[in-house]
Motif scaffolding. Structure first.
Motif, PDB file in Angstrom:
ATOM      1  N   LEU A 192       0.849  -1.188   0.000  1.00 15.67           N
ATOM      2  CA  LEU A 192       0.000   0.000   0.000  1.00 15.67           C
ATOM      3  C   LEU A 192       0.884   1.237   0.000  1.00 15.67           C
ATOM      4  O   LEU A 192       2.102   1.138   0.223  1.00 15.67           O
ATOM      5  CB  LEU A 192      -0.937  -0.032   1.201  1.00 15.67           C
ATOM      6  CG  LEU A 192      -1.999  -1.137   1.098  1.00 15.67           C
ATOM      7  CD1 LEU A 192      -2.678  -1.379   2.441  1.00 15.67           C
ATOM      8  CD2 LEU A 192      -3.027  -0.795   0.029  1.00 15.67           C
ATOM      9  N   ASP A 193       0.287   2.387  -0.239  1.00 18.48           N
ATOM     10  CA  ASP A 193       1.040   3.638  -0.282  1.00 18.48           C
ATOM     11  C   ASP A 193       1.800   3.825   1.034  1.00 18.48           C
ATOM     12  O   ASP A 193       1.213   3.715   2.121  1.00 18.48           O
ATOM     13  CB  ASP A 193       0.077   4.795  -0.520  1.00 18.48           C
ATOM     14  CG  ASP A 193       0.820   6.101  -0.625  1.00 18.48           C
ATOM     15  OD1 ASP A 193       1.277   6.419  -1.732  1.00 18.48           O
ATOM     16  OD2 ASP A 193       0.972   6.786   0.407  1.00 18.48           O
TER      17      ASP A 193
ATOM     18  N   ASP B   3      -7.455   4.065  -5.884  1.00 15.85           N
ATOM     19  CA  ASP B   3      -6.511   4.373  -6.968  1.00 15.85           C
ATOM     20  C   ASP B   3      -5.223   5.003  -6.450  1.00 15.85           C
ATOM     21  O   ASP B   3      -4.204   4.990  -7.139  1.00 15.85           O
ATOM     22  CB  ASP B   3      -7.176   5.301  -7.997  1.00 15.85           C
ATOM     23  CG  ASP B   3      -8.331   4.600  -8.708  1.00 15.85           C
ATOM     24  OD1 ASP B   3      -8.423   3.356  -8.585  1.00 15.85           O
ATOM     25  OD2 ASP B   3      -9.135   5.280  -9.363  1.00 15.85           O
ATOM     26  N   ASP B   4      -5.286   5.548  -5.209  1.00 17.50           N
ATOM     27  CA  ASP B   4      -4.057   6.147  -4.670  1.00 17.50           C
ATOM     28  C   ASP B   4      -3.357   5.228  -3.670  1.00 17.50           C
ATOM     29  O   ASP B   4      -2.625   5.669  -2.796  1.00 17.50           O
ATOM     30  CB  ASP B   4      -4.346   7.532  -4.060  1.00 17.50           C
ATOM     31  CG  ASP B   4      -5.393   7.482  -2.958  1.00 17.50           C
ATOM     32  OD1 ASP B   4      -5.907   6.366  -2.673  1.00 17.50           O
ATOM     33  OD2 ASP B   4      -5.694   8.529  -2.372  1.00 17.50           O
TER      34      ASP B   4
ATOM     35  N   HIS C  52     -13.971   5.099  -7.993  1.00 15.99           N
ATOM     36  CA  HIS C  52     -13.351   3.954  -8.672  1.00 15.99           C
ATOM     37  C   HIS C  52     -12.465   3.182  -7.692  1.00 15.99           C
ATOM     38  O   HIS C  52     -11.752   3.782  -6.875  1.00 15.99           O
ATOM     39  CB  HIS C  52     -12.496   4.407  -9.866  1.00 15.99           C
ATOM     40  CG  HIS C  52     -11.840   3.235 -10.550  1.00 15.99           C
ATOM     41  ND1 HIS C  52     -10.545   2.840 -10.262  1.00 15.99           N
ATOM     42  CD2 HIS C  52     -12.327   2.360 -11.459  1.00 15.99           C
ATOM     43  CE1 HIS C  52     -10.255   1.772 -10.987  1.00 15.99           C
ATOM     44  NE2 HIS C  52     -11.312   1.458 -11.724  1.00 15.99           N
ATOM     45  N   LEU C  53     -12.536   1.878  -7.772  1.00 14.91           N
ATOM     46  CA  LEU C  53     -11.713   1.024  -6.909  1.00 14.91           C
ATOM     47  C   LEU C  53     -11.229  -0.173  -7.722  1.00 14.91           C
ATOM     48  O   LEU C  53     -11.780  -0.487  -8.780  1.00 14.91           O
ATOM     49  CB  LEU C  53     -12.544   0.484  -5.736  1.00 14.91           C
ATOM     50  CG  LEU C  53     -13.062   1.471  -4.697  1.00 14.91           C
ATOM     51  CD1 LEU C  53     -14.156   0.822  -3.853  1.00 14.91           C
ATOM     52  CD2 LEU C  53     -11.919   1.942  -3.795  1.00 14.91           C
TER      53      LEU C  53
END
Ligand code: OXD
Ligand code: MN
Length: 616
Positions: free
Chosen positions: A69-70, A357-358, A373-374
């Protein structure tokens, strides 16, 4: 017949001979025999260290099993996507293989141990070809503590190693505790997906054939075919509940499917509370309750399992045998469980949630606003217009308990904590009052034995249908359920004789009005019920008697402060004679299904309830 009956071959024993100095010969011999039989390419003994975890995670990222993950939004955290066929515990493939069928009882799938050993023997042969076999010594409970137990799990899944590293005290320290006189639980696990030379691996290997088999007498678990949750993290449901219920029965203690809390009242007195709820009753929310009543604090010791054993003074003490939370993600959000959200800010492995998306995670109920959106749990594009959920309904987070901001400072006290109260709760639209206290321990055992909850997921049957789930242990009891009740009676009687068994209560946060609306707000307002229970223990409130035991008397709970008007409050304790008679009839049929082993005290509990209903 032994599961592993092949002669040892020198070449293979070399692999296991890499064992750490000091490993007990009983473990080394077991590992050698398994390695010979399952034929992994390599045997790795886990030390439970940070570098080991980092190495395994790096390998899994390379293999596509984990997606990082980010690093600012969710540092140290990853998403795993399972095989879509491997998403939950499979009760239909869970077996209790006691010598005698009557020791497994009517609620378990029973297979004679010899037959199951033969089946597993066949399945495990060569099952780890092309893979690494990891050996994980682990402690259930603080290492070295008097209530702590030890096990060793072997697995060919690095995902399971990382999960066990969070959920248990796994590695060198646990290994050092296992000596020639230590009873340790043997946990053998394979995903059942051997690789031919040169064959490419998949991100989530598993097998359509699944067996989660327990041998209570020999304290063994053998699991084949799944890498998901309780099927594979064998320390959890398999050891800490199913095998432990058999050990506890032999040794005089209780393995309970219970969260553990510390509650401190405005006068500074602290109480410890253990609570059993079937699935889908907000157990994690209750374990992380944020009280709305001024002056009260609630801290967390455990969210799923408690072991209750008599201490040196005979009073029941409890530990949380686990070291992490394996919680259901959907429904967990800032507004419903801010403590869980704060627990999940870093170093979490998420499984089958959606990704933003991030580079962050999302699941149904996490935020009111649904992202435009996923990437869903299957790795597909998802928008709010999609007809399927973005996260799997059984998607999970795996996180260290110590990361929980409300973790109590005594959560890992090796001596355990003295238990003041035990709570049984279910999801009931009718009949069962918000809160009641059992008249005595035996009546409390009746409450636990007849615990029931309404189904919330269509997948498990008809939504709203009542499912009896005694002690919330239906899928987790490694012994005959009625023997488990008898054992509770005996342990309680001893604790009573030693100066005080915990008080037992029943709660229901889910009662509805005639229009199907919840009568009680739940969540942080549940402190009102909790406060009344602990006030009862201190003798500050009297209550009034009824068919469910003692319920709050007028004015003992400030329901207006919880936002509940007088009419709703009355309905939360409403007694409908016809509905209660039907309830008692249903309970009678349920008890009859257990045959002659039902303890007299449990039948007496029902008889007393019937008499109270008749007198209405
Ligand atoms: C769990 C359960 O996953 O009880 O904890 O089903
Ligand atoms: Mn559970």
């Amino acid at each position: 017949m032994a599961i592993i009956d092949q002669p040892l071959r020198a070449a293979r024993t070399e692999a296991a001979a890499t064992h750490p100095a000091g490993a007990d010969p009983s473990i080394v011999a077991w590992v050698e025999r398994l390695a010979l039989h399952a034929t992994p390419d390599e045997v790795v003994w886990c030390d439970g260290s940070k570098p080991e975890r980092a190495r395994l995670i790096r390998d899994m990222v390379d293999a596509g099993t984990l997606t990082p993950l980010d690093s600012e939004k969710r540092p140290g955290s990853y998403v795993a996507r399972s095989n879509p066929e491997d998403v939950a515990r499979v009760e239909s493939r869970t077996f209790i293989c006691s010598e005698r069928e009557e020791d497994a009882g009517p609620t378990n799938n029973w297979v004679p141990p010899s037959g199951m050993r033969e089946t597993l023997h066949g399945l495990f042969r060569g099952a780890m070809r092309g893979r690494t076999m990891y050996v994980m010594p682990f402690a259930m409970g603080p290492v070295g503590g008097p209530l702590t137990r030890y096990g060793v799990q072997i697995t060919d899944s690095p995902y399971v190693v990382v999960s066990m590293g969070t959920m248990t005290r796994m590695g060198a320290e646990a290994l050092a505790q296992i000596g020639p006189d230590t009873e340790w639980v043997r946990c053998a696990h394979t995903v059942g997906a051997p690789l031919a030379p040169g064959e490419a691996d998949v991100p989530w290997p598993c097998n359509p054939t699944k067996y989660i088999s327990h041998f209570p007498e020999t304290r063994e678990v053998w699991s084949y075919g799944s890498a998901y949750g309780g099927n594979a993290i064998l320390a959890k449901k398999a050891f800490a509940l199913r095998i432990a219920s058999a050990i506890g029965q032999d040794e005089g203690w209780l393995a309970a499917h219970m969260l553990l809390l510390k509650v401190t009242n405005p006068r500074g007195r602290a109480f410890h509370v253990a609570a059993a709820f079937p699935s889908a009753c907000g157990k994690t929310n209750f374990a992380m309750l944020q009280p709305t009543l001024p002056g009260w604090t609630v801290e967390t010791l455990g969210d799923d399992i408690a072991w209750l054993a008599p201490g040196p003074d005979g009073r029941l003490r409890a530990i949380n045998p686990e070291a992490g939370f394996f919680g259901v993600a959907p429904g967990t959000g800032r507004s419903t469980n801010p403590v869980a959200m704060d627990t999940l800010t870093h170093d979490v492995v998420f499984t089958n949630v959606a990704m933003t998306d991030d580079g962050d995670v999302w699941w149904e109920g996490m935020t009111d606003e649904v992202p435009a959106h996923l990437t869903d749990w299957l790795g597909e594009d998802w928008t709010p217009a999609s007809s399927t959920p973005a996260a799997h309904p059984n998607s999970r987070f795996t996180v260290a308990a110590a990361q929980c901001p409300t973790i109590s400072d005594d959560w890992d006290d090796p001596q355990g904590v003295v238990v003041d109260a035990i709570i049984f709760g279910g999801r009931r639209a009718t009949n069962v009052p918000l809160v009641s206290q059992s008249r005595d321990w035996a009546h409390g055992v009746f409450m636990g034995a007849t615990l029931a909850s309404e189904r919330t997921a269509a997948a498990e049957g008809t939504v709203g249908e009542l499912r009896r789930d005694p002690f919330a242990m239906l899928p987790f009891c490694g012994v005959h359920m009625a023997d488990h009740w008898q054992h509770w009676l005996e342990v309680g009687a001893k604790a009573d004789a030693a100066g005080g068994a915990p008080a037992i209560f029943q709660v229901n946060w889910f009662r509805k009005d005639a229009d199907g609306r919840f009568l009680w707000p739940g969540f942080g307002e549940n402190i009102h019920a909790l406060a009344w229970m602990l006030d009862r223990i201190e003798g500050r409130v009297e209550g009034v008697e009824g068919p469910f035991g003692v319920v709050p008397a007028e004015g003992e709970i400030d329901h207006a402060a919880a936002g509940v008007d007088d009419a709703a409050w009355a309905s939360l304790f409403g007694l409908d004679k016809a509905a209660l008679t039907a309830e008692a009839d249903d309970a009678a049929g349920f008890l009859d299904s257990y045959g002659t082993k039902v303890p007299a005290e449990v039948r007496d509990g029902l008889a007393r309830m019937r008499a109270d209903i008749d007198a209405l």
